[in-house]
Design an enzyme around this catalytic site. Structure first.
Site, PDB file in Angstrom:
ATOM      1  CB  SER A 175      -0.924   0.023   1.222  1.00 35.13           C
ATOM      2  OG  SER A 175      -1.645   1.238   1.282  1.00 35.13           O
ATOM      3  CD  GLU A 319      -8.221   5.380  -6.708  1.00 29.85           C
ATOM      4  OE1 GLU A 319      -8.909   6.384  -6.942  1.00 29.85           O
ATOM      5  OE2 GLU A 319      -7.357   5.334  -5.799  1.00 29.85           O
ATOM      6  CE  LYS A 416     -13.553   2.555   1.305  1.00 28.55           C
ATOM      7  NZ  LYS A 416     -13.077   2.564   2.695  1.00 28.55           N
TER       8      LYS A 416
END
Length: 432
Positions: A175, A319, A416
């Site tokens: 990450s 993403e 979210k």
């Protein structure tokens, strides 16, 4: 192919709407989650009050605001903005990370600057998301972390009021947020931070670039001239008011609507220059056969309803994978998406989940260690599970715009990063 474990479908999965024909739509998007949460952290470290203008208000950003409040920062509503006034961090606190990776990773480096004990936990799945390398790095910088040796939630940070900082080597291949978290806290550490990445290439490099740019805008000295090394000098973080750009990754289903239905979708306020990875949608849609233009009115995407397959390294833009994979499943030629092994550690194992759900609707998919191969195949309706992952829901609604009978399980998980997404999507699909 790895089969993702699907939750039981609820009694009433959401019927994804389909447009009646070609579309002509105009869209205004909520603000960027990535920019909002970085802005909140930097405002909390600043040398005076700051205003975060037009912030995203969604579960992830509300959790970040709540986390900073729990430390002691004054974060108040101010006519739709957030006014952030730094205060000493002196009390014990509990931080709910929910499913927000930015909260789980950005706040612990700050908690070391508190004089209280700060406990972190989140939704059950968050206990599986990677954070161990960053916690170990914090220990090397002088932050006391108590995690029972798990390298995962739940854990506590026992703050001492100051953090020495200095040099640290970290494997951030799981990450990019590991690096961003240390850089954001760095100016408040006694010796700043000198972060060296040692491992496979760091994913989502644009998010680190975003962090570096924002630090510099706050007057912080950052040296990123060496590959895989970032040095942040200690010193004040200048307070400033920051307007938040639209969330460009959240644009994916809306611009995809033009691609699958034909017609034009305009996204207003698209920045001419940005560090957001979602800006790559422009080149991706062009490769797939759309006409894409950017002018003062915004981004215009015009599609014919026919899409072409692509071979794309998505390492820096992981993403976007669920939305792009959905488009590839609708393309007239094969696609190969690769360089994205790290998205197995996102809200869910996105590669396994996409392979399972796309196959369940008839797609011809091969799952690889670091990507997906998708070949043309006739699709059909069915339940598309989302695994509590907002990006999976984006994939489901894109497929539903082109295929009759797609039912999206737990579409509300989109809150979210996009409150009331289902209503907004329905309005734009149906032209209401």
């Amino acid at each position: 192919m790895t089969v993702a474990a699907s939750p039981a479908a609820p009694a009433d999965p959401w019927p994804a709407p389909r447009p009646a024909g070609r579309v002509e739509r105009s869209v205004r998007l909520p603000g960027s989650k990535s920019l909002t949460n970085r802005a909140l952290v930097l405002a909390a470290l600043s040398d005076g009050p700051s205003r975060v203008v037009r912030p995203l208000r969604s579960r992830d950003t509300l959790l970040m605001a709540a986390a900073l409040r729990s430390l002691g920062t004054n974060v108040v509503d101010a006519e739709g903005d957030w006014l952030v006034t730094p205060q000493p961090w002196t009390t014990d606190a509990e931080v709910d990370c929910g499913l927000a990776g930015t909260v789980m990773r950005f706040v612990p480096p700050l908690a070391g600057l508190s004089t209280g004990r700060v406990a972190f936990d989140g939704d059950p799945h968050m206990r599986n998301r990677p954070v161990g390398p960053m916690l170990a790095a914090l220990g090397g910088l002088g932050v006391r972390v108590e995690d029972g040796g798990r390298g995962a939630l739940p854990f506590e940070v026992a703050g001492t009021g100051t953090v020495a900082g200095g040099s640290v080597v970290i494997d951030a291949s799981a990450s990019s947020q590991f690096v961003s978290a240390l850089l954001l806290a760095g100016p408040a550490y006694t010796h700043g931070v000198d972060v060296v990445h040692d491992g496979k290439p760091v994913p989502s490099q644009p998010h680190i670039d975003m962090t570096v740019e924002m630090l510099r805008e706050h007057g912080v000295a950052v040296d990123d001239s060496d590959a895989n090394r970032w040095t942040v000098a200690p010193g004040p973080v200048r307070a400033l008011d920051r307007a938040i750009e639209p969330d460009l990754s959240n644009a994916a289903p809306f611009v995809a609507l033009a691609a699958v239905a034909g017609g034009t979708v305009t996204v207003h306020d698209w920045p001419a220059r940005t560090t957001q990875p979602g800006d790559e949608l422009r080149s991706i849609l062009s490769l797939m056969g759309c006409e894409v233009t950017l002018d003062d009115a915004g981004l215009h995407v015009t599609g014919t309803g026919t899409l072409h397959g692509i071979d794309l390294d998505m390492h820096d833009i992981g993403e976007l994978t669920p939305a792009v994979a959905a488009l590839c499943a609708l393309a007239d030629s094969p696609s190969h998406l690769h360089g994205i092994e790290h998205i197995r550690g996102h809200e869910t194992d996105r590669l396994a989940a996409l392979a399972t759900e796309l196959t369940g609707l008839g797609a011809d998919v091969t799952e690889h260690r670091d990507g997906l191969s998708i070949r043309p195949a006739p699709l059909h309706g069915g339940v598309f599970h989302t695994y509590a992952d907002h990006r999976m829901a984006h994939a489901g609604v894109i497929l539903g715009a082109a295929v009759a009978g797609v039912l999206v399980e737990d579409v509300a998980t989109t809150s979210k990063t996009f409150p009331d997404f289902a209503s907004a999507w329905t309005r734009h699909v149906e032209g209401a």
